[in-house]
Design a protein around this motif. Structure first.
Motif, PDB file in Angstrom:
ATOM      1  N   GLY A 105       0.809  -1.205   0.000  1.00 24.79           N
ATOM      2  CA  GLY A 105       0.000   0.000   0.000  1.00 24.79           C
ATOM      3  C   GLY A 105       0.843   1.255   0.000  1.00 24.79           C
ATOM      4  O   GLY A 105       2.080   1.222  -0.090  1.00 24.79           O
ATOM      5  N   LEU A 106       0.196   2.386   0.107  1.00 26.84           N
ATOM      6  CA  LEU A 106       0.814   3.708   0.172  1.00 26.84           C
ATOM      7  C   LEU A 106       0.437   4.356   1.497  1.00 26.84           C
ATOM      8  O   LEU A 106      -0.665   4.159   2.011  1.00 26.84           O
ATOM      9  CB  LEU A 106       0.352   4.594  -0.985  1.00 26.84           C
ATOM     10  N   SER A 107       1.396   5.158   2.007  1.00 27.39           N
ATOM     11  CA  SER A 107       1.170   5.871   3.260  1.00 27.39           C
ATOM     12  C   SER A 107       1.453   7.346   3.047  1.00 27.39           C
ATOM     13  O   SER A 107       2.494   7.706   2.486  1.00 27.39           O
ATOM     14  CB  SER A 107       2.072   5.307   4.371  1.00 27.39           C
ATOM     15  N   VAL A 108       0.537   8.179   3.473  1.00 27.58           N
ATOM     16  CA  VAL A 108       0.691   9.639   3.369  1.00 27.58           C
ATOM     17  C   VAL A 108       0.536  10.226   4.762  1.00 27.58           C
ATOM     18  O   VAL A 108      -0.459   9.970   5.444  1.00 27.58           O
ATOM     19  CB  VAL A 108      -0.348  10.260   2.409  1.00 27.58           C
ATOM     20  N   SER A 109       1.553  11.001   5.163  1.00 28.15           N
ATOM     21  CA  SER A 109       1.521  11.674   6.460  1.00 28.15           C
ATOM     22  C   SER A 109       1.707  13.162   6.239  1.00 28.15           C
ATOM     23  O   SER A 109       2.665  13.585   5.594  1.00 28.15           O
ATOM     24  CB  SER A 109       2.624  11.120   7.375  1.00 28.15           C
ATOM     25  N   TRP A 110       0.786  13.946   6.796  1.00 29.52           N
ATOM     26  CA  TRP A 110       0.820  15.406   6.574  1.00 29.52           C
ATOM     27  C   TRP A 110       0.421  16.090   7.863  1.00 29.52           C
ATOM     28  O   TRP A 110      -0.706  15.950   8.331  1.00 29.52           O
ATOM     29  CB  TRP A 110      -0.142  15.764   5.442  1.00 29.52           C
TER      30      TRP A 110
END
Length: 554
Positions: free
Chosen positions: A426-431
């Motif tokens: 999967g993909l992980s996005v942290s903002w």
């Protein structure tokens, strides 16, 4: 300047004898000049060495030229070793920074023993639902019997026959109280791979680490220049100390001869006994000064040995004298462009410029906190749920149509039914959308540091102008002193020769001869000091402009 730096040992001034007499004021002034000058020029360098010993045999005398002393220091000086370690650390920091954008692979494993497992459906009423699952087999059996025209069984009869079948097969019937969701042993082995796709802070950190590595290289270069200057200054100071010892030794020898002549003259009644006593007292004082000068000269060599990381007891012999150790004179063209040369070659100025760039990179790192971090990941898990009782009950394969005949099987620990893989990607996005203004505060701090480094750079540029001007003044002053002292030695030599001739002809006095001899020795010491200061000024000039005079002029 090469004409100025002639060898004093070829001159007859080294053959003259220092005379004594009732000139106590000049004598004490002469001794004071010797002691103070030795202490000031030698004592400073004694404390600048490092604490590690260079590997030489303490039984062999090490003969040192200036170039050899510099080479040893560049290999073994403590400061050099220290900055090289900083350089190696900076190289490893670059590798560490690059590691933040490489794939991250982590492996883990754990084992869990379930002693008591809570009912996951407690309080929900679902327990009755699972208890009724046992009636499904009874319903299926009756439906098949009805279709086959056989006798139907009640629920109780069905379970009684089933229990009887377990007993006939020698199998302990399963308990209805067993928790179907509990497994005694659980094993988990995991492998996770994470690849950063976008992280502004990580990419900026790589540039910052590479910039820091360049700063470390400049620091090594500057440390080399400073160590070379320290070695030269210590070497010149040690040469000066030993040549001052030679002057005093020559003076003692001359005074000894003069004292013997004075005693002969006194026995002839031509001079008074007080003149002989005065010469004897002055000889003792001069011998005391010689002992102190020899001690200071030994300390000067010890200080040089310490700077080179030589063993404390390592015998050292310095090759040559001050005039032989002369550096290449500085041309007028180099002096005229000294400031430009310093601004071009000074490693510490390059470091100041690099610090500005490094702080700007830190600003980029601070701004990256406003951007998201995007990563791709892959997880591979291998899970084992292994019960203590691995006996499995099933229909008897020899009579598959009889639902009341059973058989049992004991499965191995690694049976495929207990172990199962689990794979996910999967993909992980942290903002970080809001941090209580912390990101903004850190960014402002980075900007302040950038302005501070710019101020320090501007200050260093002005300081370099001042250092160059001071170095040029010291160099010009030393050159003028050499020319002046050279003429002074010639005059002092003529004066001593004239006084010596008058004494031999009987028209002069011992007092005149001793005064002339002392003036000659003072001129010799002043000339040696001028040469020393000239050599030290050239070395300091090269340190100030950040490069060698031999390199920038033919």
């Amino acid at each position: 300047m090469n004409q100025v730096l002639f060898r004093l040992k070829d001159s007859t001034t080294w053959e003259k004898l220092l005379q004594t007499g009732s000139v106590s004021r000049q004598k004490h002034r002469f001794n004071l000049i010797v002691r103070i000058f030795i202490i000031l020029t030698v004592g400073t360098f004694y404390i600048q060495g490092s604490i590690y010993a260079y590997n030489f045999s303490s039984q062999d005398t090490l003969k040192l030229t200036l170039d050899e002393a510099v080479r040893i220091a560049l290999e073994n000086n403590f400061g050099i070793q220290n900055v090289h370690l900083d350089e190696e650390r900076a190289s490893q920091q670059v590798r560490e920074a690059w590691g933040s954008v490489y794939p991250q692979v982590n492996a883990s494993g754990n084992y869990m023993r379930n002693l008591v497992t809570a009912n996951p459906f407690a309080g929900s009423g679902a327990g009755d639902l699972f208890a009724d699952f046992g009636a499904i087999g009874w319903l299926r059996y009756n439906e098949e019997a009805r279709l086959a025209g056989e006798e139907l069984l009640t629920y109780e009869e069905y379970f009684e026959r089933q229990i009887q079948g377990y007993e006939d097969s020698g199998i302990t019937p399963p308990s209805m109280d067993d928790d179907p969701f509990s497994v005694d042993n659980q094993f988990t082995a995991s492998l996770s791979i994470t690849q950063t796709l976008f992280n502004g802070a990580a990419f900026a950190a790589i540039q910052g680490a590479e910039q820091f590595q360049r700063l470390s290289e400049d620091a090594v270069h500057r440390e080399h220049q400073m160590v070379i200057d320290q070695v030269r200054q210590a070497y010149f100071g040690a040469l000066l100390a030993w040549q001052q010892v030679e002057v005093l030794q020559s003076s003692v020898e001359r005074l000894t001869v003069t004292l013997e002549e004075a005693r002969k003259t006194a026995r002839q009644g031509l001079i008074s006994r007080s003149d002989v006593l005065s010469a004897e007292v002055e000889l003792v004082n001069l011998e005391t000064s010689l002992i102190e000068a020899e001690n200071q000269a030994e300390l000067a060599k010890k200080g040089l040995s310490l700077l080179l990381n030589l063993e404390v007891n390592q015998p050292v012999e310095l090759i040559g004298d001050l005039t032989m150790a002369a550096l290449q004179p500085v041309s007028q063209d180099v002096k005229a462009h000294a400031v430009d040369l310093a601004l071009e070659h000074r490693p510490d100025l390059h470091m100041a410029e690099g610090m500005i760039q490094l702080n700007r990179i830190n600003e980029r790192i601070g701004r990256s906190s406003y951007r998201p971090i995007v990563s791709a990941f892959a997880n591979l898990d291998y899970i084992g749920r292994v019960p203590d009782n691995r006996t499995v009950i099933g229909p008897d394969p020899s009579d598959p149509d009889n639902p009341f005949r059973f058989t049992s099987e004991t499965r191995s620990f690694f049976h495929s039914s207990y172990w199962n893989p689990n794979v996910s990607v999967g993909l992980s996005v942290s903002w970080n959308l809001f941090s209580g203004f912390q990101n903004r505060a850190r960014l402002q701090q980075n900007r302040i540091e950038t302005r501070r480094s710019q101020i320090q750079h501007d200050y260093l540029v002005r300081a370099i102008h001042l250092e160059v001007d001071e170095a040029l003044r010291n160099l010009d002053n030393a050159e003028r002193r050499i020319m002046s002292q050279r003429r002074n030695i010639e005059q002092a030599q003529l004066n001593y020769d004239f006084a010596r001739t008058r004494l031999q002809e009987g028209v002069g006095s011992n007092l005149e001869e001793r005064q002339a001899s002392m003036l000659l020795d003072q001129s010799q010491l002043s000339y040696l000091a001028a040469i020393h200061d000239y050599l030290a000024a050239i070395s300091q000039f090269e340190l100030v402009i950040g490069t060698s005079v031999d390199y920038i002029q033919p």
